[in-house]
Scaffold this motif. Sequence first.
Motif, PDB file in Angstrom:
ATOM      1  N   GLY A  58     -45.368   0.705  49.785  1.00 21.28           N
ATOM      2  CA  GLY A  58     -44.327  -0.354  49.527  1.00 21.28           C
ATOM      3  C   GLY A  58     -44.959  -1.923  49.170  1.00 21.28           C
ATOM      4  O   GLY A  58     -44.381  -2.813  48.860  1.00 21.28           O
ATOM      5  N   SER A  59     -46.331  -1.627  50.043  1.00 23.45           N
ATOM      6  CA  SER A  59     -47.172  -3.002  49.937  1.00 23.45           C
ATOM      7  C   SER A  59     -48.572  -2.666  49.454  1.00 23.45           C
ATOM      8  O   SER A  59     -49.053  -3.426  49.028  1.00 23.45           O
ATOM      9  N   SER A  60     -49.022  -1.455  49.267  1.00 31.27           N
ATOM     10  CA  SER A  60     -50.346  -1.136  48.904  1.00 31.27           C
ATOM     11  C   SER A  60     -50.522   0.353  48.668  1.00 31.27           C
ATOM     12  O   SER A  60     -49.563   1.241  49.248  1.00 31.27           O
ATOM     13  N   TRP A  61     -51.591   0.660  47.889  1.00 36.02           N
ATOM     14  CA  TRP A  61     -52.172   2.324  47.889  1.00 36.02           C
ATOM     15  C   TRP A  61     -52.829   2.721  48.765  1.00 36.02           C
ATOM     16  O   TRP A  61     -53.874   1.971  49.103  1.00 36.02           O
ATOM     17  N   VAL A  62     -52.451   3.813  49.474  1.00 33.10           N
ATOM     18  CA  VAL A  62     -53.199   4.395  50.527  1.00 33.10           C
ATOM     19  C   VAL A  62     -53.899   5.729  49.858  1.00 33.10           C
ATOM     20  O   VAL A  62     -53.335   6.436  49.543  1.00 33.10           O
ATOM     21  N   LEU A  63     -55.368   5.583  50.407  1.00 36.64           N
ATOM     22  CA  LEU A  63     -55.976   6.649  50.096  1.00 36.64           C
ATOM     23  C   LEU A  63     -55.291   7.951  50.854  1.00 36.64           C
ATOM     24  O   LEU A  63     -55.176   8.200  52.133  1.00 36.64           O
ATOM     25  N   ASP A  64     -54.901   9.145  49.985  1.00 37.27           N
ATOM     26  CA  ASP A  64     -54.426  10.369  50.688  1.00 37.27           C
ATOM     27  C   ASP A  64     -54.957  11.773  50.630  1.00 37.27           C
ATOM     28  O   ASP A  64     -54.777  12.614  51.145  1.00 37.27           O
ATOM     29  N   TYR A  65     -56.212  11.642  49.438  1.00 41.50           N
ATOM     30  CA  TYR A  65     -56.601  12.989  49.102  1.00 41.50           C
ATOM     31  C   TYR A  65     -57.985  12.554  48.435  1.00 41.50           C
ATOM     32  O   TYR A  65     -58.252  11.431  47.801  1.00 41.50           O
ATOM     33  N   GLN A  66     -59.141  13.242  48.647  1.00 41.09           N
ATOM     34  CA  GLN A  66     -60.255  13.185  48.191  1.00 41.09           C
ATOM     35  C   GLN A  66     -60.888  14.590  47.811  1.00 41.09           C
ATOM     36  O   GLN A  66     -61.019  15.471  48.556  1.00 41.09           O
ATOM     37  N   ALA A  67     -61.022  15.039  46.563  1.00 37.29           N
ATOM     38  CA  ALA A  67     -61.720  16.324  45.939  1.00 37.29           C
ATOM     39  C   ALA A  67     -63.201  16.360  46.806  1.00 37.29           C
ATOM     40  O   ALA A  67     -63.452  17.686  47.475  1.00 37.29           O
ATOM     41  N   ILE A  68     -64.099  15.379  46.917  1.00 36.36           N
ATOM     42  CA  ILE A  68     -65.274  15.445  47.661  1.00 36.36           C
ATOM     43  C   ILE A  68     -65.250  14.565  48.583  1.00 36.36           C
ATOM     44  O   ILE A  68     -65.296  13.313  48.451  1.00 36.36           O
ATOM     45  N   PRO A  69     -65.320  15.157  49.863  1.00 38.43           N
ATOM     46  CA  PRO A  69     -64.862  14.100  51.017  1.00 38.43           C
ATOM     47  C   PRO A  69     -66.046  13.237  51.245  1.00 38.43           C
ATOM     48  O   PRO A  69     -67.299  13.485  50.616  1.00 38.43           O
ATOM     49  N   ASP A  70     -65.879  12.243  52.020  1.00 37.92           N
ATOM     50  CA  ASP A  70     -66.998  11.365  52.412  1.00 37.92           C
ATOM     51  C   ASP A  70     -68.138  12.069  53.137  1.00 37.92           C
ATOM     52  O   ASP A  70     -69.401  11.525  52.984  1.00 37.92           O
ATOM     53  N   SER A  71     -67.762  13.035  53.900  1.00 37.12           N
ATOM     54  CA  SER A  71     -68.744  13.967  54.522  1.00 37.12           C
ATOM     55  C   SER A  71     -69.789  14.590  53.597  1.00 37.12           C
ATOM     56  O   SER A  71     -70.984  15.076  53.847  1.00 37.12           O
ATOM     57  N   ASP A  72     -69.379  14.580  52.382  1.00 35.32           N
ATOM     58  CA  ASP A  72     -70.259  15.386  51.326  1.00 35.32           C
ATOM     59  C   ASP A  72     -70.504  14.307  49.946  1.00 35.32           C
ATOM     60  O   ASP A  72     -70.745  14.876  48.993  1.00 35.32           O
ATOM     61  N   GLN A  73     -70.562  13.145  50.317  1.00 36.55           N
ATOM     62  CA  GLN A  73     -70.832  12.058  49.326  1.00 36.55           C
ATOM     63  C   GLN A  73     -71.960  12.357  48.590  1.00 36.55           C
ATOM     64  O   GLN A  73     -72.049  11.912  47.300  1.00 36.55           O
ATOM     65  N   CYS A  74     -73.168  13.073  48.943  1.00 40.90           N
ATOM     66  CA  CYS A  74     -74.212  13.294  48.472  1.00 40.90           C
ATOM     67  C   CYS A  74     -73.861  14.418  47.314  1.00 40.90           C
ATOM     68  O   CYS A  74     -74.813  14.689  46.260  1.00 40.90           O
ATOM     69  N   GLU A  75     -72.752  14.773  47.273  1.00 45.65           N
ATOM     70  CA  GLU A  75     -72.469  16.073  46.269  1.00 45.65           C
ATOM     71  C   GLU A  75     -71.931  15.319  45.184  1.00 45.65           C
ATOM     72  O   GLU A  75     -71.679  15.923  43.941  1.00 45.65           O
ATOM     73  N   LEU A  76     -71.556  14.040  44.971  1.00 47.12           N
ATOM     74  CA  LEU A  76     -71.138  13.319  43.733  1.00 47.12           C
ATOM     75  C   LEU A  76     -72.356  13.220  42.779  1.00 47.12           C
ATOM     76  O   LEU A  76     -73.510  13.432  43.318  1.00 47.12           O
ATOM     77  N   PRO A  77     -72.162  13.564  41.434  1.00 41.38           N
ATOM     78  CA  PRO A  77     -73.015  13.608  40.618  1.00 41.38           C
ATOM     79  C   PRO A  77     -74.174  12.489  40.482  1.00 41.38           C
ATOM     80  O   PRO A  77     -75.201  12.765  40.007  1.00 41.38           O
ATOM     81  N   SER A  78     -73.599  11.200  40.972  1.00 40.87           N
ATOM     82  CA  SER A  78     -74.641  10.129  40.697  1.00 40.87           C
ATOM     83  C   SER A  78     -74.435   9.335  41.895  1.00 40.87           C
ATOM     84  O   SER A  78     -74.472   7.830  41.765  1.00 40.87           O
ATOM     85  N   ALA A  79     -74.513   9.632  43.087  1.00 41.96           N
ATOM     86  CA  ALA A  79     -74.207   8.945  44.183  1.00 41.96           C
ATOM     87  C   ALA A  79     -75.119   7.838  44.402  1.00 41.96           C
ATOM     88  O   ALA A  79     -74.806   6.642  44.921  1.00 41.96           O
ATOM     89  N   CYS A  80     -76.425   7.942  44.044  1.00 39.93           N
ATOM     90  CA  CYS A  80     -77.311   6.852  44.210  1.00 39.93           C
ATOM     91  C   CYS A  80     -78.003   6.463  42.900  1.00 39.93           C
ATOM     92  O   CYS A  80     -78.932   5.762  42.791  1.00 39.93           O
ATOM     93  N   GLY A  81     -77.269   6.660  41.811  1.00 38.87           N
ATOM     94  CA  GLY A  81     -77.634   6.416  40.409  1.00 38.87           C
ATOM     95  C   GLY A  81     -78.697   7.235  39.865  1.00 38.87           C
ATOM     96  O   GLY A  81     -79.235   8.141  40.473  1.00 38.87           O
ATOM     97  N   SER A  82     -79.293   6.638  38.811  1.00 43.25           N
ATOM     98  CA  SER A  82     -80.220   7.559  38.105  1.00 43.25           C
ATOM     99  C   SER A  82     -81.659   7.602  38.714  1.00 43.25           C
ATOM    100  O   SER A  82     -82.048   6.447  39.383  1.00 43.25           O
ATOM    101  N   TYR A  83     -82.446   8.786  38.912  1.00 43.47           N
ATOM    102  CA  TYR A  83     -83.633   8.911  39.711  1.00 43.47           C
ATOM    103  C   TYR A  83     -83.446   8.749  41.088  1.00 43.47           C
ATOM    104  O   TYR A  83     -84.427   8.235  41.753  1.00 43.47           O
ATOM    105  N   GLY A  84     -82.279   8.797  41.601  1.00 42.51           N
ATOM    106  CA  GLY A  84     -81.879   8.401  43.099  1.00 42.51           C
ATOM    107  C   GLY A  84     -81.853   9.391  43.891  1.00 42.51           C
ATOM    108  O   GLY A  84     -81.922  10.809  43.464  1.00 42.51           O
ATOM    109  N   LEU A  85     -82.301   9.320  45.135  1.00 40.00           N
ATOM    110  CA  LEU A  85     -82.358  10.638  46.086  1.00 40.00           C
ATOM    111  C   LEU A  85     -81.291  10.034  47.250  1.00 40.00           C
ATOM    112  O   LEU A  85     -81.503   9.118  47.940  1.00 40.00           O
TER     113      LEU A  85
END
Length: 506
Positions: free
Chosen positions: A289-316
Amino acid sequence: MAVLLLFEMKRQPTNSMTRFPATQLFCTAIFVLFAAAGSRVSAAAAQELLRGFTASPDPSGSSFQSLLRDTAGNYSLGFLRVNRAQLALAVIHVPSSEALWVANPTRLPRWSKATRVLFNGSLVISDPQTGVFWSTQTDGDRVWLNTSNLEIQKLDASHSILWQSFYFPSDTLVENQNFTSTMSLVSSNGLYCMRLGSDFIGLYANFNQASGSGQIYWKHRALEAKADVIDGQGPIYLVLSPDGFLGMYQNRSVPVDVQSFSSFQQRGSGARRVRLEPDGNLRGYFWTGSSWVLDYQAIPDSDQCELPSACGSYGLCQQGKGCSCIDNRTDYNSGHCSSSENNSGDFCGQSNNSKYRVVRRNGLELPYKDLMGFEKMGSQAQCEEACENNCTCWGVVYTNSSGFCYTLSYPIQTLVAVGDETKVGYFKVAEGAGKKEMGVGYGVGIGFLCVAVLSFLVLVGFVVYRLRMKKRGHNGYMEEEENGVGVGPYKDLGSASFRSIELCQR
């Protein structure tokens, strides 16, 4: 009544100093009332667009210019300003100004009076210079918003729908919108897309435009807890339920898979949407009613390194510890490890084949290696040699214990740091244009710099000498001044020395 009121005002014994403001105030009030009535008429008329409608953006307009609204006033179709000078035709959620659907032309038109949206049976975006940017290619009678679904209808007895935006999603799904195997969600930056397989949802990265299909980096297979996927009974489809889950169906009655959101079974929480984000994650939201609230993530915060480019090109990426660079010589404090111009194309072609350097790193692996193909090889050297001789290969990751060699046929993205030192990466780093030429001419540049410095020191010595001679009253010095041999400004230095300094600065 307005005339009688004005007549009564004129009859009252007021002086000229009070009469004018009162009359002006009355006329202003009448104007505001008529303007409000006019705006209500326009709002009512803007609930549908009929044949002959045309509109252009106001050059001084804000970020969104409304053309059409649904009956409840929650959704609107209009011009959405993009990058200040361009526009997109978009459907937005009015209370939050969040874009839910955007037309997808081959390129964006300008935000100017020359750009037009018209309805002649087809909804069209065009300008006189370029022609048609985008068209629905229909023969309808009206355009209207059925909640957030933009529809083109025939005004006949059946009110048949010829075209609807729900069949052409951009990066967002809304409640009760069917997402089928013929559709795709594409992130706003164009790098990621979501598609359906025979019994799964897949997220794909398109880091190499020439590869076409892209690399899958997340896959959710139907769990078939309530129903089975049966061959020959049609493809699966996806629906966002108002109850707070993403359901996979083969027929509408029973889902073959359910991904529950945090607000599962919480009715009355407002509108829902799922969006494929620019970082490649699929996220669900609900409107409070006043804002959009995050309700679901396919890749959760605990697995953010699983995002394809979490640290950009040539990142670790190291979970819980943040980002660094594959190359230890590069500092990640700047927020990236490689410039984007070095991450396009491949290493094929006679002129570009040798323009790269090699970086090796132990203790890393691919974030989505389980979804990648591999080849078993006898040694790390064999794995690296296969990549070195392949101009479309950007790098390999080799596991000594298993002999698995994973080939990367696209510019290197983020790798994941692991404790196993037997997992080794071999990566090609493209050199920017002209870098080798700079290396060859480095010694020459130093030589020019030395000559320039020496010339400057000689000049300073000469100036000091002349100042001393002037102080002693030497007459020859004044004669030299009259003959124009004095010290000139910096820009009058010898041309060769000045070019040397300029070259060094470049």
